[in-house]
Motif scaffolding. Structure first.
Motif, PDB file in Angstrom:
ATOM      1  N   GLN A 153       0.855  -1.184   0.000  1.00  0.00           N
ATOM      2  CA  GLN A 153       0.000   0.000   0.000  1.00  0.00           C
ATOM      3  C   GLN A 153       0.890   1.232   0.000  1.00  0.00           C
ATOM      4  O   GLN A 153       1.892   1.282   0.720  1.00  0.00           O
ATOM      5  CB  GLN A 153      -0.907   0.035   1.240  1.00  0.00           C
ATOM      6  CG  GLN A 153      -2.013  -0.994   1.251  1.00  0.00           C
ATOM      7  CD  GLN A 153      -2.850  -0.889   2.514  1.00  0.00           C
ATOM      8  OE1 GLN A 153      -2.601  -1.585   3.489  1.00  0.00           O
ATOM      9  NE2 GLN A 153      -3.838  -0.001   2.499  1.00  0.00           N
ATOM     10  N   TYR A 154       0.501   2.224  -0.801  1.00  0.00           N
ATOM     11  CA  TYR A 154       1.263   3.467  -0.909  1.00  0.00           C
ATOM     12  C   TYR A 154       0.288   4.619  -0.709  1.00  0.00           C
ATOM     13  O   TYR A 154      -0.623   4.814  -1.512  1.00  0.00           O
ATOM     14  CB  TYR A 154       1.958   3.559  -2.263  1.00  0.00           C
ATOM     15  CG  TYR A 154       2.950   2.438  -2.497  1.00  0.00           C
ATOM     16  CD1 TYR A 154       4.282   2.580  -2.118  1.00  0.00           C
ATOM     17  CD2 TYR A 154       2.551   1.226  -3.070  1.00  0.00           C
ATOM     18  CE1 TYR A 154       5.193   1.551  -2.316  1.00  0.00           C
ATOM     19  CE2 TYR A 154       3.453   0.194  -3.266  1.00  0.00           C
ATOM     20  CZ  TYR A 154       4.777   0.366  -2.893  1.00  0.00           C
ATOM     21  OH  TYR A 154       5.670  -0.656  -3.078  1.00  0.00           O
ATOM     22  N   GLN A 156      -0.350   8.658  -0.226  1.00  0.00           N
ATOM     23  CA  GLN A 156       0.160  10.018  -0.305  1.00  0.00           C
ATOM     24  C   GLN A 156      -0.177  10.769   0.976  1.00  0.00           C
ATOM     25  O   GLN A 156      -1.005  10.326   1.780  1.00  0.00           O
ATOM     26  CB  GLN A 156      -0.416  10.726  -1.532  1.00  0.00           C
ATOM     27  CG  GLN A 156       0.010  10.128  -2.866  1.00  0.00           C
ATOM     28  CD  GLN A 156       1.520  10.161  -3.084  1.00  0.00           C
ATOM     29  OE1 GLN A 156       2.238  10.977  -2.513  1.00  0.00           O
ATOM     30  NE2 GLN A 156       2.013   9.259  -3.931  1.00  0.00           N
ATOM     31  N   SER A 157       0.451  11.907   1.178  1.00  0.00           N
ATOM     32  CA  SER A 157       0.313  12.640   2.428  1.00  0.00           C
ATOM     33  C   SER A 157      -1.147  12.904   2.791  1.00  0.00           C
ATOM     34  O   SER A 157      -1.540  12.784   3.953  1.00  0.00           O
ATOM     35  CB  SER A 157       1.068  13.966   2.331  1.00  0.00           C
ATOM     36  OG  SER A 157       0.909  14.724   3.499  1.00  0.00           O
ATOM     37  N   THR A 158      -1.968  13.253   1.800  1.00  0.00           N
ATOM     38  CA  THR A 158      -3.376  13.583   2.063  1.00  0.00           C
ATOM     39  C   THR A 158      -4.196  12.370   2.481  1.00  0.00           C
ATOM     40  O   THR A 158      -5.311  12.520   2.995  1.00  0.00           O
ATOM     41  CB  THR A 158      -4.023  14.222   0.829  1.00  0.00           C
ATOM     42  OG1 THR A 158      -3.847  13.333  -0.290  1.00  0.00           O
ATOM     43  CG2 THR A 158      -3.370  15.564   0.508  1.00  0.00           C
ATOM     44  N   GLU A 159      -3.671  11.158   2.267  1.00  0.00           N
ATOM     45  CA  GLU A 159      -4.388   9.940   2.624  1.00  0.00           C
ATOM     46  C   GLU A 159      -4.044   9.447   4.029  1.00  0.00           C
ATOM     47  O   GLU A 159      -4.652   8.489   4.509  1.00  0.00           O
ATOM     48  CB  GLU A 159      -4.078   8.833   1.612  1.00  0.00           C
ATOM     49  CG  GLU A 159      -4.493   9.149   0.192  1.00  0.00           C
ATOM     50  CD  GLU A 159      -4.087   8.049  -0.763  1.00  0.00           C
ATOM     51  OE1 GLU A 159      -4.960   7.229  -1.109  1.00  0.00           O
ATOM     52  OE2 GLU A 159      -2.899   7.990  -1.160  1.00  0.00           O
ATOM     53  N   VAL A 160      -3.070  10.080   4.664  1.00  0.00           N
ATOM     54  CA  VAL A 160      -2.667   9.672   6.013  1.00  0.00           C
ATOM     55  C   VAL A 160      -3.535  10.422   7.017  1.00  0.00           C
ATOM     56  O   VAL A 160      -3.474  11.646   7.091  1.00  0.00           O
ATOM     57  CB  VAL A 160      -1.178   9.969   6.261  1.00  0.00           C
ATOM     58  CG1 VAL A 160      -0.778   9.553   7.677  1.00  0.00           C
ATOM     59  CG2 VAL A 160      -0.305   9.250   5.226  1.00  0.00           C
ATOM     60  N   ILE A 169      -0.011   6.479  11.361  1.00  0.00           N
ATOM     61  CA  ILE A 169       0.650   5.689  10.317  1.00  0.00           C
ATOM     62  C   ILE A 169       0.132   4.252  10.311  1.00  0.00           C
ATOM     63  O   ILE A 169      -0.265   3.728   9.270  1.00  0.00           O
ATOM     64  CB  ILE A 169       2.178   5.705  10.520  1.00  0.00           C
ATOM     65  CG1 ILE A 169       2.706   7.138  10.699  1.00  0.00           C
ATOM     66  CG2 ILE A 169       2.866   5.012   9.342  1.00  0.00           C
ATOM     67  CD1 ILE A 169       2.409   8.065   9.554  1.00  0.00           C
ATOM     68  N   LEU A 170       0.148   3.602  11.471  1.00  0.00           N
ATOM     69  CA  LEU A 170      -0.366   2.239  11.622  1.00  0.00           C
ATOM     70  C   LEU A 170      -1.293   2.196  12.832  1.00  0.00           C
ATOM     71  O   LEU A 170      -1.095   2.921  13.815  1.00  0.00           O
ATOM     72  CB  LEU A 170       0.772   1.225  11.841  1.00  0.00           C
ATOM     73  CG  LEU A 170       1.862   1.121  10.781  1.00  0.00           C
ATOM     74  CD1 LEU A 170       2.911   0.086  11.206  1.00  0.00           C
ATOM     75  CD2 LEU A 170       1.288   0.762   9.419  1.00  0.00           C
ATOM     76  N   GLY A 171      -2.299   1.316  12.768  1.00  0.00           N
ATOM     77  CA  GLY A 171      -3.206   1.144  13.902  1.00  0.00           C
ATOM     78  C   GLY A 171      -4.187   2.291  14.020  1.00  0.00           C
ATOM     79  O   GLY A 171      -4.656   2.841  13.011  1.00  0.00           O
ATOM     80  N   GLY A 175      -9.679   6.832  18.166  1.00  0.00           N
ATOM     81  CA  GLY A 175     -10.788   6.422  17.322  1.00  0.00           C
ATOM     82  C   GLY A 175     -10.571   6.589  15.838  1.00  0.00           C
ATOM     83  O   GLY A 175     -11.437   6.212  15.041  1.00  0.00           O
ATOM     84  N   VAL A 176      -9.433   7.139  15.422  1.00  0.00           N
ATOM     85  CA  VAL A 176      -9.120   7.314  13.998  1.00  0.00           C
ATOM     86  C   VAL A 176      -8.143   6.225  13.584  1.00  0.00           C
ATOM     87  O   VAL A 176      -7.088   6.062  14.192  1.00  0.00           O
ATOM     88  CB  VAL A 176      -8.517   8.706  13.738  1.00  0.00           C
ATOM     89  CG1 VAL A 176      -8.092   8.826  12.278  1.00  0.00           C
ATOM     90  CG2 VAL A 176      -9.518   9.788  14.097  1.00  0.00           C
ATOM     91  N   ARG A 177      -8.506   5.475  12.543  1.00  0.00           N
ATOM     92  CA  ARG A 177      -7.713   4.321  12.122  1.00  0.00           C
ATOM     93  C   ARG A 177      -6.937   4.624  10.848  1.00  0.00           C
ATOM     94  O   ARG A 177      -7.450   5.274   9.933  1.00  0.00           O
ATOM     95  CB  ARG A 177      -8.629   3.113  11.899  1.00  0.00           C
ATOM     96  CG  ARG A 177      -7.903   1.850  11.426  1.00  0.00           C
ATOM     97  CD  ARG A 177      -8.832   0.655  11.393  1.00  0.00           C
ATOM     98  NE  ARG A 177      -9.187   0.228  12.731  1.00  0.00           N
ATOM     99  CZ  ARG A 177      -8.419  -0.552  13.497  1.00  0.00           C
ATOM    100  NH1 ARG A 177      -7.245  -0.974  13.036  1.00  0.00           N
ATOM    101  NH2 ARG A 177      -8.825  -0.909  14.690  1.00  0.00           N
ATOM    102  N   SER A 178      -5.724   4.126  10.793  1.00  0.00           N
ATOM    103  CA  SER A 178      -4.915   4.226   9.582  1.00  0.00           C
ATOM    104  C   SER A 178      -5.562   3.447   8.443  1.00  0.00           C
ATOM    105  O   SER A 178      -6.262   2.459   8.659  1.00  0.00           O
ATOM    106  CB  SER A 178      -3.517   3.659   9.845  1.00  0.00           C
ATOM    107  OG  SER A 178      -2.800   3.487   8.643  1.00  0.00           O
ATOM    108  N   LYS A 179      -5.308   3.885   7.216  1.00  0.00           N
ATOM    109  CA  LYS A 179      -5.783   3.158   6.043  1.00  0.00           C
ATOM    110  C   LYS A 179      -4.916   1.946   5.720  1.00  0.00           C
ATOM    111  O   LYS A 179      -5.278   1.125   4.869  1.00  0.00           O
ATOM    112  CB  LYS A 179      -5.827   4.095   4.838  1.00  0.00           C
ATOM    113  CG  LYS A 179      -6.853   5.215   4.957  1.00  0.00           C
ATOM    114  CD  LYS A 179      -6.896   6.061   3.702  1.00  0.00           C
ATOM    115  CE  LYS A 179      -7.938   7.169   3.821  1.00  0.00           C
ATOM    116  NZ  LYS A 179      -8.006   8.000   2.592  1.00  0.00           N
ATOM    117  N   VAL A 180      -3.783   1.830   6.390  1.00  0.00           N
ATOM    118  CA  VAL A 180      -2.886   0.693   6.149  1.00  0.00           C
ATOM    119  C   VAL A 180      -3.475  -0.571   6.760  1.00  0.00           C
ATOM    120  O   VAL A 180      -3.925  -0.564   7.916  1.00  0.00           O
ATOM    121  CB  VAL A 180      -1.492   0.964   6.740  1.00  0.00           C
ATOM    122  CG1 VAL A 180      -0.621  -0.278   6.642  1.00  0.00           C
ATOM    123  CG2 VAL A 180      -0.826   2.131   6.014  1.00  0.00           C
TER     124      VAL A 180
END
Length: 297
Positions: A153-154, A156-160, A169-171, A175-180
């Protein structure tokens, strides 16, 4: 994205500086160990199985890089198995490619997640004329994923996702979850604080491993000052209170401790020798395909 260094070497000054605290009876969650890392060219290796790995599993390797790019390949096409790598690019840009079929360009603020699983090859080429700064973390995968198909998974800054001054970044965080799509039991944050600003970081339930590295600036935690080093906190679930002396950015990681011994290959970490053999066989198979296509020599 570099290989595991398994060659014998004399204990470095920074490795001797990595130490366990002798005082476990303190009221706050104190610092159990600290290290300034071990420099390899433009990369400062902060965590390895020899230095901190036994305290920080599933965090097996952590590299910090900060250099001016000439556009030369920093991480030539190379393999992994049994682990996942997470690259957080704070400054600069990098072209990427991997054997899942993904390719493109990462810009400042972006994140690369590469779950090697049973085997993958990938590379990274810094864009020329830019300062490149960031982190790469290696995570030992659970048995259920160490021989799973590779997944990349890659972002971009706006997706983090971001919560105030914390990038997830992870986890998850508040209450806000990473997309990874990382395994459960891992939290990895990038935090920026202004001078004098404080933050209270509360690890998720059962996350008994915690560490941070200050890339810029300096922090205080109770009576401890943290600057240009990695610190490992005492095991437990207590919150960690931090205050920035000046403008500061740092990464903060917590996890449930990995229950397995680390079985190491040249580019791999597995939970057993049988799993390592399986991963190395897949790496060899993919390598033959890449050589046949002229992608590697």
């Amino acid at each position: 994205m570099t290989a595991i260094d398994q060659t014998p070497h004399q204990t470095s000054r920074s490795e001797r500086a990595f130490r366990r605290s002798s005082d476990a009876q303190i009221a706050h969650r104190g610092i159990a160990a600290r290290t300034s890392g071990r420099v390899h060219g433009p990369v400062n290796r902060l965590v390895s199985p020899r230095v901190a790995g036994s305290y920080l599993k599933p965090f097996v390797f952590l590299d910090y890089f900060d250099f001016q790019s000439a556009g030369e390949t920093m991480f030539p096409m190379h393999p992994h198995s049994g682990i996942a790598t997470t690259t957080v690019l704070l400054e600069g840009g990098m072209r990427y490619e991997d054997t899942t079929g993904a390719s493109g360009v990462l810009e400042a603020g972006s994140v690369e997640w590469m779950r090697a699983g049973k085997g993958v090859w990938h590379d990274g080429v810094p864009l020329p004329g830019q300062r490149l700064r960031g982190y790469q973390l290696w995570v030992a995968l659970p048995e259920a994923f160490e021989l799973a198909p590779a997944q990349s998974q890659y972002l971009q800054s706006t997706e983090v996702p971001q919560v105030g001054n914390v990038r997830v970044i992870l986890g998850q965080y508040r209450g806000v979850r990473s997309k990874v799509n990382s395994p459960d039991g891992i939290q990895y944050l990038h935090v920026s604080l202004k001078a004098g600003e404080s933050i209270r970081l509360e690890p998720p339930a059962a996350h008994d491993v915690a560490c941070l590295h200050v890339g810029k600036g300096a922090l205080t935690s109770a009576d401890d000052r943290i600057a240009d080093e990695l610190v490992v906190f005492e095991e437990g679930e207590a919150a960690i209170q931090l205050t920035a002396e000046d403008a500061t950015d740092f990464i903060f990681g917590t996890a449930r401790k990995h229950p397995h011994d680390l079985v190491l290959g040249s580019y791999s970490v597995h939970t057993s020798h049988a799993a390592l053999r399986h991963g190395e066989q897949e790496i060899a198979r993919l390598g033959e395909q890449l050589r046949a296509s002229g992608r590697v020599v």
